[in-house]
Scaffold this motif. Structure first.
Motif, PDB file in Angstrom:
ATOM      1  N   ILE A   1       4.432  -4.300   4.448  1.00 25.60           N
ATOM      2  CA  ILE A   1       4.596  -5.757   4.524  1.00 25.60           C
ATOM      3  C   ILE A   1       5.417  -6.149   5.746  1.00 25.60           C
TER       4      ILE A   1
ATOM      5  N   ALA B   1      -1.418  -7.249   3.807  1.00 25.26           N
ATOM      6  CA  ALA B   1      -0.829  -6.052   4.411  1.00 25.26           C
ATOM      7  C   ALA B   1      -1.542  -4.796   3.908  1.00 25.26           C
TER       8      ALA B   1
ATOM      9  N   TRP C   1       3.305  -5.820   8.828  1.00 24.16           N
ATOM     10  CA  TRP C   1       2.306  -6.888   8.867  1.00 24.16           C
ATOM     11  C   TRP C   1       2.942  -8.213   9.280  1.00 24.16           C
TER      12      TRP C   1
ATOM     13  N   ALA D   1       1.275  -9.399   0.496  1.00 23.17           N
ATOM     14  CA  ALA D   1       1.152  -7.977   0.152  1.00 23.17           C
ATOM     15  C   ALA D   1      -0.313  -7.547   0.179  1.00 23.17           C
TER      16      ALA D   1
ATOM     17  N   ARG E   1       4.023 -14.085  -1.938  1.00 26.82           N
ATOM     18  CA  ARG E   1       4.340 -12.645  -1.810  1.00 26.82           C
ATOM     19  C   ARG E   1       3.113 -11.800  -2.119  1.00 26.82           C
TER      20      ARG E   1
END
Length: 126
Positions: free
Chosen positions: A53, A46, A56, A43, A39
């Motif tokens: 997110i 992105a 992306w 993130a 994650r």
């Protein structure tokens, strides 16, 4: 009662109030389970791209190229090597029973076949 969602415009036509309807709506969701580390990586990518997110992820899914781990030819090579490994185990058993000299010719043939396959696999990597 009040009339909602319509007002008179300057050209005499009535127009709806609020945000215009989108031509394409995203009504289907996709849930993906990821680790906290994944994650953070997503993130960060992105953020570096200046995107949200979800945007992306959508863009990445559209342009991603997925290559299979092994081609059909390479899978065939591995299957052949597996069979040869089985043959080698059988030859080892025979060597323990009858002596190493009795299977020397079989071992040389098997070794040359393994070398030939390894050269093919090595040639495909480059």
């Amino acid at each position: 009662m009040k009339k909602l969602a319509k007002e008179k415009g300057t050209d005499g036509k009535t127009r709806k109030r609020g945000r215009p309807k989108k031509a394409i709506t995203r009504s289907v969701s996709l849930v993906v389970r990821i680790t906290p580390t994944e994650r953070l990586a997503i993130a960060g990518k992105a953020r570096n791209a200046g995107m949200r997110i979800s945007d992306w992820f959508r863009q990445s899914a559209k342009v991603a190229v997925i290559r299979p781990r092994l081609s059909e030819e390479e899978t065939g090579y591995l299957r052949t090597l597996s069979g040869m490994a089985n043959n080698l185990n059988q030859l080892t058993k025979l060597a323990h029973k009858g002596g190493l000299v009795s299977i020397m010719a079989n071992l040389r043939g098997l070794l040359s076949e393994v070398e030939r396959l390894m050269e093919r696999i090595g040639r495909d990597d480059s």
